[in-house]
Structure formats: structure tokens, C-alpha cells
Design a protein around this motif. Structure first.
Motif, PDB file in Angstrom:
ATOM      1  N   GLU A 176       0.838  -1.206   0.000  1.00 38.74           N
ATOM      2  CA  GLU A 176       0.000   0.000   0.000  1.00 38.74           C
ATOM      3  C   GLU A 176       0.870   1.253   0.000  1.00 38.74           C
ATOM      4  N   LEU A 177       2.074   1.151   0.551  1.00 34.54           N
ATOM      5  CA  LEU A 177       2.879   2.357   0.764  1.00 34.54           C
ATOM      6  C   LEU A 177       3.967   2.570  -0.279  1.00 34.54           C
ATOM      7  N   THR A 178       4.256   1.535  -1.079  1.00 34.52           N
ATOM      8  CA  THR A 178       5.360   1.723  -2.036  1.00 34.52           C
ATOM      9  C   THR A 178       5.003   2.794  -3.059  1.00 34.52           C
ATOM     10  N   VAL A 179       5.992   3.579  -3.389  1.00 35.76           N
ATOM     11  CA  VAL A 179       5.813   4.636  -4.377  1.00 35.76           C
ATOM     12  C   VAL A 179       6.291   4.111  -5.730  1.00 35.76           C
ATOM     13  N   MET A 180       5.407   4.163  -6.732  1.00 37.20           N
ATOM     14  CA  MET A 180       5.824   3.729  -8.065  1.00 37.20           C
ATOM     15  C   MET A 180       6.979   4.609  -8.533  1.00 37.20           C
ATOM     16  N   GLU A 181       7.925   3.997  -9.254  1.00 33.83           N
ATOM     17  CA  GLU A 181       8.999   4.798  -9.854  1.00 33.83           C
ATOM     18  C   GLU A 181       8.372   5.940 -10.662  1.00 33.83           C
ATOM     19  N   HIS A 231       3.556  12.568  -4.557  1.00 33.06           N
ATOM     20  CA  HIS A 231       3.678  12.590  -3.090  1.00 33.06           C
ATOM     21  C   HIS A 231       4.729  13.596  -2.638  1.00 33.06           C
TER      22      HIS A 231
END
Lengths: 652, 652
Positions: free
Chosen positions: B483-488, B493
Motif C-alpha cells: 500500500e505504501l510503495t511509491v511507483m517509480e 507525493h
């Protein structure tokens, strides 16, 4: 929403009566029993001949007390009740005394009412017998759950069972009188038995006899418990509040008195024999009945006699009696937290008990009350007779103190009042309260004298403990207040820090971290750096690499951690900044997960929490939690609001 | 400080042996008893003739297991132990299986060791008899307190009692052998009795007999518990770590084997009769001895025989035995939290259990362990024989899985290893581990077959529960991570809020408030306002007046609160800001008291805390606590640090 509430909750007399009277009325379920069995210690004849006289004295006291409280209601419409009266007129110590007494009494109200209710149920539903304590605890648990969930008591919920109870008891009384007149009122089952005196009571000297009568009387005074309820609830009445409250009080008194007398008289007519120790005291043809004999409550025996030809009546009486006793217990669940919040307002209990509008504050009160009451039920094995010994003393402590307070009140007003009519009214009120004070004071002495060794001592002890506990809490709050007051003209606390040094804690790069960084940057600090603790070197270098790849515009600093700790290196680093530039303000931004379930809370934020706690001890440091709402947290917020117990009697 | 620690804690062999061996060696205090009483079910003769053969097989198994673990120690010097071996070579599920088994075993180590210690004490100090469970719980409580206070285990503290124990037991053995040779070794008190078979065991067919022998054997395998301890502790050894650890392991094995055999042989020579149900099985002149007969432990009976002419020896043996059993229990108090932190690191247990350097993290583990063990002691009434049934299964689960893992390990390395010498070594190791795996696997099956219904089933169930619990926790962490990973390339954000709207919450004007205002102003927000909730109008206007008098350079806004709430009006106001300008960042500054005692915590900050919690649910809002350190908070911080259990065996 708000107006609905108001509409829903300001009570007309016909609803106020049941809401506030259930406690007082319910005592008719056990007060007569106590009178009879105490007299019964000296054998059956004494019980038969004296019970109604004792009851008459109790009724007299009740009348006086009710008259006195009608004065309170007019003089203190704010709902502070005895606590307010005592505090205002006799000072905080007196108020605290009353408060301790009331708190203890609320616990006992639950314990006694539930125990009596269970005993009552047992006389209708045999299977309850032998498991009274367990059943009692279960009922308390259910009440607790209901009140924790914050079910708002509605006038209607009280009205139905209370009026049913009045109808049942008074109906039974009328029917009983009718059968008596028409000469076909059967005797109670226990009438055929003889009631032998308890060992040591065979031959009572005049003094011992008087003492026994006094003891019976003070047990009977259990009938007065709950009379003060209305004086705590004036704000809940419709206008004119005081007038309506006073009328309701009178109404309640009349009904209570009528019920009590009818029960005692019916018990006598039906020849009920009621013993404290039935197995040995009750004789059939001169032989003790033994443990196999089950002794119904007086109410139970009377109803079986009166409704000998109408069994449904018996069951009905027993059910509504059980119901009203549960309601009586429930009033304590409402009163206890309310009193708690008033005491909290005055700094005698933790502040948060005062905070309204969230259930947490009241939950604590509810749980404490339930726990204490359940403990009593278990310890005393749901035995009303033994619980009663502890009960009445608190009631009369508050009666007495508050009545003395009222006398003071009138004295004060008489000093300023000029208008003769007004003075006359005040004089009259003062006389009434003076009589009330004297009488309840006397009763208190009687109760103490006759019951101290039988258990009243414990109640007194509990009150003392509460008294000093609350005093200590108040002292603490005062100390803190002194420590925090700013002297006039002292402006050093308004000095601004020279620079702001912002630190964003980073464990890994994910959405919460990025948000924290964005927020920190938005506050445009003098210095801004990201901080990570190097626990596993490879993780740290990986983090550093990703940091550069995403070219995040904030420098990332890694602290070494010889012992793989997280908290201490950060704390030490922050402290070092403080020592280097003491006039700087250090702001530490900590990303925090907002989760939906308590168990998720256990799985997250712990190290953040620890760090917060530790940093708080360092002056000049401010900790900012940057929340990240996880999916599971949605909708939780709404669940946090909800009705709060005691709203009705607070008139909200 | 740090270097001291290192110096203090890296262990030479002579200290490592006692630190890690106490658990394994202590089992000699109960393993022989279990062999004898199990055989004794079929009567005295079987016990006399077979016990030493059974013991021999146990010794054989032990030799093999120790050989195998010498391979582990060389291959995995990191101290991950069986859990690491299994995870690395057989995957996380296998690792988790081992972990569950070990956790259950730690609990049982405490329960069994303490129970055995208490039984032992009883044979020297009669007054303990009949209160075994209570005494056991007390001892556990003491251990818990010590470990909670964070006493660092020192090698010395272990060395003295452990070496005393070895000396006592081996000394007793030698003296016993000497007396035997010189022909004056007296018989044990129970030798004069005859041991009757238990009902149903009178005439055992071949199969039943074999089954009984297997059962006796698997009970005897209790002697192997704790053998793996060293493989978890390699980092604590002085260099060359692996070599030293391997040597110590061998040493430990030799000593354990010697002690076990001596005890069994001595028990036979002194003719000890030991029954599971002494009251009915032991006959004096054909008559059951009955409940009045007290059956000493085998160790107790043997020592009384050997030291018949030297009572002090008996007491000494019993005391050191008690001591080493307590030490054995204590090793679990050190191992359990350590394993917990490893599991937490891998996301199978709450993260905070991994955080080092604060005692809180470990306290939880300690309390859970103590609670579970105490519960077992009470439930099984400190009866070693019944507890043993649950014990061994876990040990052999981890033995088997880890040995299979080792075989895999060598296979993997053999694929890449070219150097023939190296290959030869690996081949040999693989053979050893293969044998180890086969043998412990077989024992595991035997244990399950013979003990499942006697209690091993419960152990299995407990492991299963733990297994799935930990799996669930891991799943949760994974879900959150996703849920928290930021897409490359996803930069949204990192977007900055357009403006910062700062709000300082004000209840009254005191030092904390002024500090909060100063800090808020220092961050130079776009908008800054002070906010108070109007609960009591007069208080509010008083506040407003003082505000103006002190001319505080921040506007004060008062929110109305129809229901005298604090939380909701603030939350609503903040939300309204968010809706008006969604791109703004709202920062809420809350003054917070920092206090010194937990009970002060109860008296303060509650409404602040509630408010924090509520605001966290609103995105775009950041809560800043501005701490004010009350006098009582001084010095508390230091008390927060302190040594942590398990440091020694982690080599820190």
C-alpha cells in the motif's frame, strides 16, 4: 440534531418520575424483608407485632427527607445535588465527604439491586437458585456492555417497566386488601411455620430489645436510598424545572411510602415468617426446616398468597420487580460517571473524566463501577442482607451533610433578604431543612451504632480512601498549576527561538516518508535534513542509493548505531544540536501510520511512539507526527462518536 | 562503555560452556526419572533390566545430534540457529515451523525446569511438598522480575553453579562407583519395596512391550533438550568463534552423556524403584504404600544412598540441582526475546520486538514467556512427568527440520565447490547431517506415536496456532508495504502544500501555552491563529481578557461547543479549513505536559491525546506536540535506559 436531542431529552413529569424514581421505588423489593428478618432474630412474635411500627417510623423519616429535598430542588436547580450544596455552603472538604459517600453508594446500589433482583428471579425461576452470584455478575456485565456501547437511556424505556411495577405492586396491594376484607386472603406458605429466635436473642433485656428495634429500623431505612436522585436531575426537567422536580419528588415519596406500608401490612396479614437464617430459625412442628427449605423474598411470598388463585400474577410481579431492580442498578451506571465528571471539573478526579462528548471518558467510570459492584456481589455471594449493612450509611452521610448545608444556605440568604414574604419562606425552608438535618443525622448515628460491626465499617473505610485519594489528586493539580502560572510581566516565555532546525526521520522511502518531507519543506525551516539510523549497513546504503536516484531535494544523514538501537542515536543527535545552538528550535517530523484496528496499532508506530516519548524529555524539541491514513483506517472516525450515558439526567 | 561491554561479554570456552550448557545438563535431573517410571509401568523387573539399554540409545542419539550441530556451528556462525538454517535452505515456511517449535519449547523449558527444581527442593526441604505449583509460580515470578529489571547475565553468574553441579553429580558418581567396588554401596530406600505393574500393563504382548520401550526412550530424549543452545550463541564466543563453539558443544555432550549414564547406572545399583503412581504401584510386603509415601526424585534417592554416611552431600546435590534448573529456566528468558526479535526482524512478529536498546521491546517477550510457563505449571500442578509429554516434540521438530536444511545446504555448496579437499569435507558433513536428520526424524515419529495422546498433541496444536498467527502478521506487513510503495516516477507525493495554516490550541494562558505560541510563530506559517473551545462562557471571556491584557501577538478564536465537548468542535473546524482550501497544510500545535510518573500521565494530556488521535484521521493535517517538562519529569529519562536480557548470548 441538537434540537432533536433537546426535544428527546427534556423530561415531562410523567417521564421524569420513572427515570428518577426507579431506584427509590425498587427498594420496596428488599426493605420489608430486612425489617422482618432483623426483628425475626428475636422470634416470630416480635416481627409480627413490631414490623408495621418500624415501617411507620421509616415512612416518617422518608416524609421529612422528601420535604427537605424539595427545598434543595428549589435552591439548587443546577443539578449539582448534595455535592454542590455541601461544597457551596460547608466548603470543599464537606463536598468531598458527600462525594465519597455517593460514589460508594452508587457501587452498592448496583450490588444490592442486582442481588435483590436475582434473589427475586430465583423465587419465580428455580434454576437460578444456588447460582445467584454468577447470574448477578452476568447481569452486571450485560448492563456494562449496554452502557459502554452508549445506549442513551430514553424516558420511555424507563416509563414502561416502572409504571408496570407500580401497577403490579399497588394492584397486588388493593387485591390483597379486597380479599382480606372479603375474608378469603390465604396465609403465606411460611405462616404454618414458627420462627424461633436466633441463639443469644431468646431473652432480650429492655436495652438489647431497643437496640434490636433500632437495627431493624436502620435496615428499613434502605427504603430511602435513591430519594436524592431527583435533586441531581433538575436540569433534565421541563420548565418550570424546580417546580416540576419538587412535585415529582412529592409524587415519588407518596408512591414509595404507600408501597412500603402495603407490603409490610400484607406480610403481616398473610403471616409471613422471614428469617435471616431460615434453615435453623424456621421450625415445622418444632423441628428446624433445614437447608432444603427455600425461603422466598417477602414480595414473593406475599404475591403467592394474594394471587393464590392467579398464578400469572405471581410471575408478573416477580418479573417487573426484577426489571425495576435492573433499572435501579442502571441509574447508578448513569449517575456514577456524571458525578465523576463534576468531581473531575473541580480537580478531584482525573480531568479527562470531565471531558464530554467522547465515550472514553465515561467508559472508565462505567468499568470501575461495574468492577467494584461485581466484586461485592461475588464477595457477599449476592446476599442482600449482608450488602444492606454497608449500604445505608453512605446515603445518610450525604443526606445529613447536605441538609446542614441547606441550613447554612438559608442563614446566608436571610442576612441579605429584606422582603418579609421572602424571609418568611426562607425561615420555613430553614426549619424544614433543620428538621431534616437533625433527623437524618440521628438516623446516621443509629445506623453507625447498629451496623458498624456488621459491615458499615467497610463502607466508611472505602469512603475515607476515596476522600484522601481525591484530595491527593486535587493537591497534585494545584501544584502543577502553580508550576505553570506565568508571573505578570514575565515575557521570557514568549521569546522566539532564533532558528528552526527541522529533522525528518526516514526508515525507508515510501509514501508516508515523502509526505513527511513535503510537509517539513512546506514549513520552510532554517535547516532541513532527513535522518536515518544505520542499523543494517546494506539497508542503509540501499536507502541512500534510492534517495539519490529519486533526487529528493533534502540531504539524508545516517546515524551509526553500535547496538542496533533506533531511539538512542536519534535522541543523542538531537541533544547535540541543542547543545551546539541552544536558542534553536528542533522540530522532529515522524511519519505515522493511521490504522483501523487496535491490533494493527500493536504492529505499527511503536518505535515512533517510543522516540516521541524520549524526545519529549528534551526541552526545545518539538515532535510533529505526519499521519498517513492506511486504507483500513477509513470509517473508523465515525465509529468514535456516539451517545453518552447520563445525558438524560443531565438534561442534554 | 561499549568496549567494556565487548570485553565483558565475548566468552572464552570456560565461560561459554556454563552459559549455554545449563539447559542441556540440567535435564539429567529429570530424564532418568522419566525412563524409569515409564518402564516401571510394566513393573520393577523391566525397569531394572532395560533402563540402562534405553539410556544407551538416548546417548547414541545425543552423540549423533551433537555431531550434526557441530556442522551447523561451522556453516552458520551468525547465531540464527535452527531458524536461520531452515529459512535459508528450506524457505520461510520451514523456518516458521522451527520458530513455532522453539517458542513453544522455551515456554516448556521454563515450566519443566522450574517444576523439576521444585520437586527436587521438596526432597531436601519437606515443607515444599504439597505446594509445588505455588512455589514454582513464585520462582518464575522472581526470574521474571530479575529479567525485567534487565540484569545482564554474566558468564560468572552461570559458571559457578554449573561447575558446582557438574562437580556434585560427577563427584557423586565417582564416590558411588568407589563404594560399589569396595562393596559398601547401600541400597536406596525404595529398594526394599516392590514395583507392581500399572493396571493394564501386567501382561504385555511383544508389540505393546516394544511400544512401552519406545515410550521410555522418547521420555529419555528429554536429555537432549537445550543441545541447540550453542548453535544460537556462536557470536558470543571468542575467536575463532565457530571452532570454539564446536569444541564447547563436544565438551558439553560428553559431560551430559557421562552424567546421564552414571545416574542410570547408580539408580540400578542402588535398586531405586521409581513409579509414575507411587501410591498404588509401590508395594511394601505386597501392600500398596499409599498416599503417605513420598517418592524422592531419582537424583534424590541416589544421592541419599551414595552419601548415606555424608548427609551434607545430599543437601549439596539437591541445592546445586535446584540452582542449575533455575539457570536452565533463565536461559529461556534470554533465548525467547532474542528469537522474538529475529522473528520480528523478518516481519513474523510485531516490529517493535526487534527494536533493540530499550527494555520495553524485550519486556513483552519476557512477560508472555513467564505468563505461559506459570499457566502450565499451575495447570499441570508442577508435575514434570506430565509436562515432559509436551516437551520433547518441539525439540525434535527443530532438530529434524534444521538437519534436513543442512543437507540441502551442503548440496547447494557442493554444486559450486571445486576444491577436492573442500568437497571431501562437505561430503562428510553432509553424511553426518543426513544421519542426524534421519535419526532425529525417527525419534520425532516415535515421540509423536508414543506421546501424542499423552499431551504432545497440545504442543503440536500450540505450534500450529503460533505458525498461523505469525504468518498472518507477515501477510499484514506485506499488505501495508504494497500500500505504501511509491511507483517509480510517481512524484505527486513530493508535491508541496501551497500554504501552512498553523493553529495553536489554548486552554488557559500558562507557560506551556506561551511556549507553543512561540514555537508556532518561529515556524513562520502563512496563517497563525490560537484556538480555544468555549465550554464555560465565563472562563472563555476571562481568557480573552487576559489574552488582550498580555497583548499576545496572535489572534485568539473561540469555538462554541453546544455539548461542552472539546474534541469535536476542533476537529470540525480543522476539517472546514481543509474543505475551504484543500491544498493548504494545517498544523495543529498542542501543548503537552511531560510528567515523571505513570499516574501523573493518567491525570494529564488525556484530552490532548484524544484530539491527536482524532486529527490523525484527517489527511493534510499535522499534529505537533509542544512538550513542557514538569519538574517531576527530571531524571526519568535516565531510568529509561538499561541493560537488556540476552546480550551475552548475542555477543553484545
Amino acid at each position: 440534531m441538537r434540537s432533536d436531542r433537546l426535544g428527546e431529552t427534556l423530561l415531562p413529569k410523567k417521564l421524569a418520575l420513572p427515570v428518577f424514581a426507579s431506584d427509590a421505588l425498587s427498594s420496596v423489593a428488599y426493605a420489608p424483608d430486612e425489617i422482618l428478618l432483623t426483628l425475626g432474630l428475636a422470634g416470630g412474635t416480635l416481627a409480627l407485632t413490631q414490623s408495621w411500627k418500624i415501617a411507620l417510623v421509616v415512612v416518617l423519616v422518608m416524609a421529612v427527607v422528601i420535604m427537605s429535598y424539595r427545598q434543595n430542588v428549589h435552591a439548587y436547580p443546577s443539578g449539582g445535588g448534595d455535592y454542590e450544596v455541601a461544597s457551596v455552603n460547608l466548603g470543599p472538604r464537606a463536598g468531598l465527604t458527600v462525594a465519597s459517600a455517593l460514589l460508594v453508594d452508587y457501587v452498592l446500589t448496583v450490588a444490592v439491586s442486582i442481588s435483590s433482583g436475582v434473589q427475586n428471579a430465583a423465587s419465580a425461576f428455580g434454576f437460578v437458585r444456588g447460582h445467584e452470584a454468577v447470574v448477578g455478575v452476568v447481569v452486571i456485565a450485560v448492563l456494562t456492555a449496554m452502557n459502554l456501547r452508549g445506549v442513551r437511556e430514553s424516558g420511555a424505556a424507563f416509563a414502561v417497566p416502572t409504571y408496570l411495577f407500580m401497577a403490579a405492586v399497588i394492584g397486588m396491594a388493593l387485591f390483597g386488601f379486597y380479599r382480606r376484607l372479603s375474608g378469603d386472603l390465604p396465609l403465606a406458605e411460611s405462616a404454618s411455620l414458627t420462627l424461633a429466635p436466633e441463639d443469644g436473642y431468646e431473652q432480650l433485656g429492655g436495652l438489647a430489645m431497643a437496640f434490636l428495634l433500632l437495627r431493624a429500623f436502620s435496615s428499613g431505612c434502605a427504603a430511602l436510598t435513591g430519594v436524592e436522585a431527583i435533586s441531581n436531575g433538575v436540569p433534565a426537567f421541563q420548565k418550570p424545572k424546580s417546580r416540576n422536580a419538587a412535585t415529582t419528588l412529592l409524587l415519588m415519596g407518596t408512591i414509595a411510602v404507600t408501597m412500603l406500608m402495603s407490603m409490610v401490612v400484607l406480610a403481616r396479614w398473610t403471616g409471613v415468617h422471614y428469617a435471616e437464617d431460615e434453615a435453623t430459625q424456621l421450625l415445622r412442628d418444632g423441628v428446624p426446616v433445614g437447608d432444603t427449605y427455600v425461603q422466598d423474598t417477602v414480595m414473593g411470598q406475599v404475591s403467592k398468597a394474594v394471587f393464590s388463585n392467579f398464578h400469572l400474577g405471581v410471575v408478573l410481579v416477580s418479573i417487573v420487580t426484577g426489571l425495576i431492580l435492573v433499572l435501579a442498578a442502571n441509574t447508578a451506571f448513569n449517575g456514577f460517571p456524571v458525578l465523576g465528571s463534576i468531581l473531575a471539573r473541580d480537580g478531584f478526579l482525573p480531568r479527562q473524566l470531565h471531558t464530554r462528548g467522547d465515550r472514553l471518558a465515561f467508559s472508565n467510570g462505567i468499568l470501575i463501577l461495574a468492577g467494584a459492584a461485581a466484586a461485592l456481589v461475588v464477595i457477599f455471594d449476592a446476599d442482600v442482607t449482608r450488602l444492606i449493612q454497608l449500604y445505608i450509611v453512605g446515603v445518610f452521610v450525604s443526606f445529613t451533610v447536605s441538609q446542614i448545608g441547606m441550613v447554612r444556605h438559608w442563614n446566608r440568604h436571610l442576612r441579605v433578604e429584606k422582603d418579609p414574604a421572602g424571609r418568611a419562606r426562607m425561615m420555613r425552608s430553614r426549619v424544614i431543612n433543620a428538621v431534616g438535618a437533625t433527623m437524618s443525622g440521628t438516623v446516621l448515628l443509629v445506623v453507625l451504632a447498629t451496623k458498624f460491626i456488621h459491615g458499615a465499617g467497610y463502607a466508611i473505610a472505602a469512603m475515607a480512601v476515596l476522600f484522601f485519594l481525591m484530595l491527593g489528586i486535587r493537591r497534585h493539580y494545584d501544584r502543577v498549576r502553580d508550576e505553570l502560572t506565568v508571573m505578570e510581566g514575565d515575557t521570557k516565555h514568549q521569546l522566539l527561538p532564533s532558528r528552526v532546525h527541522a529533522i525528518v526521520l526516514v526508515a525507508k522511502i515510501h509514501k508516508p516518508t515523502l509526505r513527511a518531507l513535503a510537509y517539513a519543506r512546506a514549513t520552510r525551516p532554517s535547516i532541513l535534513e532527513a535522518l536515518t539510523v544505520n542499523v543494517e549497513p546494506e539497508e542503509t546504503s540501499a536507502l541512500q542509493a534510492e534517495w539519490d536516484r529519486r533526487d529528493i531535494p533534502v540531504p539524508l544523514k545516517a546515524l551509526d548505531s553500535p547496538y542496533r538501537e533506533i531511539t538512542r542515536p536519534v535522541v543523542d543527535y538531537v541533544k547535540s544540536i541543542r547543545t551546539d545552538s541552544p536558542r534553536d528550535l528542533v522540530v522532529v517530523y515522524i511519519p505515522q501510520y493511521v490504522v483501523g484496528h487496535w491490533w494493527e496499532q500493536l504492529l505499527h508506530n511503536q518505535s515512533a511512539l517510543r522516540l516521541r516519548t524520549r524526545l519529549l524529555f528534551t526541552p526545545g524539541v518539538m515532535v510533529s507526527s505526519v499521519p498517513w491514513q492506511l486504507a483500513s483506517s477509513e470509517g473508523v472516525e465515525d465509529r468514535m462518536d456516539g451517545p453518552v450515558v447520563g445525558d438524560v439526567r443531565r438534561g442534554e
